[in-house]
Structures are given as C-alpha cells and as structure tokens.
Design a protein around this motif. Structure first.
Motif, mmCIF file in Angstrom:
data_model
loop_
_atom_site.group_PDB
_atom_site.id
_atom_site.type_symbol
_atom_site.label_atom_id
_atom_site.label_comp_id
_atom_site.label_asym_id
_atom_site.label_seq_id
_atom_site.Cartn_x
_atom_site.Cartn_y
_atom_site.Cartn_z
ATOM 1 N N THR A 144 -4.917 -16.212 11.101
ATOM 2 C CA THR A 144 -4.547 -15.809 12.535
ATOM 3 C C THR A 144 -4.159 -14.440 12.688
ATOM 4 O O THR A 144 -3.659 -13.692 11.670
ATOM 5 C CB THR A 144 -3.516 -16.831 13.275
ATOM 6 N N ARG A 145 -4.315 -13.851 13.743
ATOM 7 C CA ARG A 145 -3.998 -12.347 14.023
ATOM 8 C C ARG A 145 -2.401 -12.198 13.788
ATOM 9 O O ARG A 145 -2.139 -11.383 13.141
ATOM 10 C CB ARG A 145 -4.070 -12.077 15.394
ATOM 11 N N PRO A 146 -1.578 -12.862 14.322
ATOM 12 C CA PRO A 146 -0.174 -12.763 13.965
ATOM 13 C C PRO A 146 0.213 -12.671 12.157
ATOM 14 O O PRO A 146 1.050 -12.260 11.824
ATOM 15 C CB PRO A 146 0.642 -13.790 14.682
ATOM 16 N N GLN A 147 -0.536 -13.703 11.451
ATOM 17 C CA GLN A 147 -0.371 -13.640 9.998
ATOM 18 C C GLN A 147 -0.677 -12.360 9.589
ATOM 19 O O GLN A 147 -0.271 -11.774 8.723
ATOM 20 C CB GLN A 147 -1.168 -14.869 9.430
ATOM 21 N N PHE A 148 -1.953 -11.723 10.038
ATOM 22 C CA PHE A 148 -2.181 -10.389 9.449
ATOM 23 C C PHE A 148 -1.241 -9.551 9.768
ATOM 24 O O PHE A 148 -0.792 -8.519 9.079
ATOM 25 C CB PHE A 148 -3.898 -10.283 10.052
ATOM 26 N N GLN A 149 -0.933 -9.468 11.094
ATOM 27 C CA GLN A 149 0.118 -8.484 11.632
ATOM 28 C C GLN A 149 1.447 -8.479 10.912
ATOM 29 O O GLN A 149 2.028 -7.420 10.335
ATOM 30 C CB GLN A 149 0.347 -8.615 12.794
ATOM 31 N N ALA A 150 1.870 -9.717 10.455
ATOM 32 C CA ALA A 150 3.034 -10.019 9.894
ATOM 33 C C ALA A 150 3.046 -9.149 8.287
ATOM 34 O O ALA A 150 3.847 -8.538 7.710
ATOM 35 C CB ALA A 150 3.473 -11.323 9.742
ATOM 36 N N ALA A 151 1.733 -9.661 7.585
ATOM 37 C CA ALA A 151 1.448 -9.205 6.284
ATOM 38 C C ALA A 151 1.454 -7.542 6.149
ATOM 39 O O ALA A 151 2.094 -6.938 5.219
ATOM 40 C CB ALA A 151 0.578 -9.825 5.615
ATOM 41 N N LEU A 152 0.585 -7.131 7.241
ATOM 42 C CA LEU A 152 0.590 -5.670 7.278
ATOM 43 C C LEU A 152 2.057 -4.931 7.601
ATOM 44 O O LEU A 152 2.109 -3.797 7.087
ATOM 45 C CB LEU A 152 -0.511 -5.191 8.387
ATOM 46 N N ALA A 153 2.983 -5.542 8.235
ATOM 47 C CA ALA A 153 4.083 -4.963 8.585
ATOM 48 C C ALA A 153 5.217 -5.011 7.252
ATOM 49 O O ALA A 153 6.009 -4.484 7.140
ATOM 50 C CB ALA A 153 4.905 -5.780 9.767
ATOM 51 N N GLY A 154 4.806 -5.714 6.318
ATOM 52 C CA GLY A 154 5.661 -6.158 5.023
ATOM 53 C C GLY A 154 5.352 -4.577 4.188
ATOM 54 O O GLY A 154 6.415 -4.492 3.466
ATOM 55 N N GLY A 155 4.417 -4.015 4.417
ATOM 56 C CA GLY A 155 4.555 -2.563 3.713
ATOM 57 C C GLY A 155 3.348 -2.592 2.691
ATOM 58 O O GLY A 155 2.690 -3.753 2.102
ATOM 59 N N ARG B 140 -2.458 0.998 -3.777
ATOM 60 C CA ARG B 140 -3.681 1.836 -3.211
ATOM 61 C C ARG B 140 -4.429 2.442 -3.959
ATOM 62 O O ARG B 140 -4.206 2.482 -5.281
ATOM 63 C CB ARG B 140 -3.032 2.903 -2.401
ATOM 64 N N THR B 141 -5.783 2.405 -3.671
ATOM 65 C CA THR B 141 -6.869 2.949 -4.517
ATOM 66 C C THR B 141 -7.503 3.957 -3.439
ATOM 67 O O THR B 141 -7.092 4.100 -2.244
ATOM 68 C CB THR B 141 -7.904 1.823 -5.000
ATOM 69 N N ALA B 142 -8.645 4.572 -3.938
ATOM 70 C CA ALA B 142 -9.387 5.513 -2.951
ATOM 71 C C ALA B 142 -9.855 4.894 -1.834
ATOM 72 O O ALA B 142 -9.690 5.496 -0.669
ATOM 73 C CB ALA B 142 -10.411 6.194 -3.859
ATOM 74 N N HIS B 143 -10.068 3.555 -1.710
ATOM 75 C CA HIS B 143 -10.863 2.951 -0.425
ATOM 76 C C HIS B 143 -10.128 1.764 -0.058
ATOM 77 O O HIS B 143 -10.312 1.335 0.991
ATOM 78 C CB HIS B 143 -12.109 2.627 -1.036
ATOM 79 N N PHE B 144 -9.070 1.179 -0.753
ATOM 80 C CA PHE B 144 -8.416 0.085 -0.476
ATOM 81 C C PHE B 144 -6.967 0.365 -0.432
ATOM 82 O O PHE B 144 -6.236 1.225 -1.327
ATOM 83 C CB PHE B 144 -8.723 -1.303 -1.324
ATOM 84 N N ALA B 145 -6.379 -0.617 0.363
ATOM 85 C CA ALA B 145 -4.541 -0.588 0.357
ATOM 86 C C ALA B 145 -4.344 -2.045 0.141
ATOM 87 O O ALA B 145 -5.059 -3.020 1.068
ATOM 88 C CB ALA B 145 -4.132 0.059 1.664
ATOM 89 N N LEU B 146 -3.333 -2.348 -0.474
ATOM 90 C CA LEU B 146 -2.964 -3.657 -0.416
ATOM 91 C C LEU B 146 -1.506 -3.975 0.188
ATOM 92 O O LEU B 146 -0.471 -3.202 -0.241
ATOM 93 C CB LEU B 146 -2.664 -4.375 -1.919
ATOM 94 N N HIS B 147 -1.430 -4.634 1.217
ATOM 95 C CA HIS B 147 -0.115 -4.872 1.902
ATOM 96 C C HIS B 147 0.724 -6.211 1.374
ATOM 97 O O HIS B 147 -0.183 -7.312 1.355
ATOM 98 C CB HIS B 147 -0.425 -4.911 3.489
ATOM 99 N N ARG B 148 1.930 -6.158 1.375
ATOM 100 C CA ARG B 148 2.512 -7.761 1.021
ATOM 101 C C ARG B 148 3.826 -7.831 2.022
ATOM 102 O O ARG B 148 4.566 -6.935 2.166
ATOM 103 C CB ARG B 148 2.883 -7.471 -0.325
ATOM 104 N N LEU B 149 3.719 -9.111 2.482
ATOM 105 C CA LEU B 149 5.210 -9.548 3.011
ATOM 106 C C LEU B 149 5.556 -10.744 2.274
ATOM 107 O O LEU B 149 4.963 -11.660 1.834
ATOM 108 C CB LEU B 149 4.821 -10.204 4.389
ATOM 109 N N THR B 150 6.838 -10.612 1.467
ATOM 110 C CA THR B 150 7.258 -11.442 0.667
ATOM 111 C C THR B 150 8.082 -12.768 1.498
ATOM 112 O O THR B 150 8.760 -12.547 2.251
ATOM 113 C CB THR B 150 8.452 -10.876 -0.328
#
Length: 148
Positions: free
Chosen positions: A6-17, A21-31
């Motif tokens: 769901t969109r709220p799940q993605f938004q919460a994970a993105l807000a986690g920080g 990072r690599t040249a093309h990707f970023a990994l966001h995490r909500l503990t």
C-alpha cells in the motif's frame, strides 16, 4: 520476507531514512519494534503507544518494496526487469536484513546510450551488481567511527 503493497506502507518506509546508496539506487528503512505479547488496556500500557507507521505492518518481519519511477525508466519492460532484479537480489540478503520495512528506490536513469536494449543481459548484470553492493552496504555493521 513480506512485500510492501500500500501507498502508506511505502510512505512510512521512505520516511524512515536512507541507509545505503549507490549511483542509481537508494535503500530506505523504517525499523519495526517488537509488539507486546499480551494486549494491555491503554491505561496499563508502559511506554509510548505504537506509532501509526508501526500499525501499517501487521507482521513483525522483514518487509520490502521496490520503486522504479517512470521518470527514470521510461519503458515498462525495463521497470519490470529492474523490479524483478530487486526482489531476486533481496532474497539472498533476506536473512541478514534487520526486521524493518525497506524500500529500494531507483533514483537516476541508466544511460540509454550504454544500455540500448530494455532488457539486455548487460543491463541486468549492471543492475544486479549495483543492488548487491547496495544490500551489502546496508547489512554491514556500523563502524565505530560512524557511530561517533
């Protein structure tokens, strides 16, 4: 490993920080925090109530989502190929990832001059290598200098 849906799940994970990072990707995490074994009445609860973000994830497990915006990968076949690579590589690192909600986000385009075909083996190999590097950095324990 569970998938974000769901969109709220993605938004919460993105807000986690951002944790890697690599040249093309970023990994966001909500503990995610371990839920209490016995349900308590709100007045008996010790500590703060679970956050709204925590309530989005019913299971205390590793969650993963992939974001490949059309802005950075115009062709649907390319977006789908990149998402498949994200989920395949993440399976290898699933046991080393902490219990959290993770989102892998494509943050820049792969050069169409270099990767002419939308699903070439050359593109798949480049994506896989970069994703392995991304997850390797995310699973590496923090160094003492980084904590200071």
């Amino acid at each position: 490993m569970q998938r974000l849906k769901t969109r709220p799940q993605f938004q919460a994970a993105l807000a986690g920080g951002t944790v890697s990072r690599t040249a093309h990707f970023a990994l966001h995490r909500l503990t995610l925090t371990q839920p209490a074994d016995t349900p308590l009445a709100p007045a008996e609860q010790v500590g703060p109530a679970p956050s709204q973000e925590q309530a989005l994830f019913g299971l205390f497990d590793v969650w993963l989502g992939a974001m490949v915006p059309k802005r950075w990968a115009r062709r649907a076949v390319t977006r789908n190929a990149i998402k498949r690579q994200i989920y395949n590589v993440s399976e290898r690192f699933g046991d080393r990832l902490p219990v959290a909600a993770h989102v892998v986000r494509l943050r820049t385009t792969f050069d169409r001059q270099q990767f002419i075909s939308a699903t070439s083996e050359h593109l798949k190999l480049a994506v896989r290598q970069e994703l392995e590097q991304l997850f390797e950095r995310a699973t590496r324990p923090p160094t003492p200098e980084a904590r200071a």
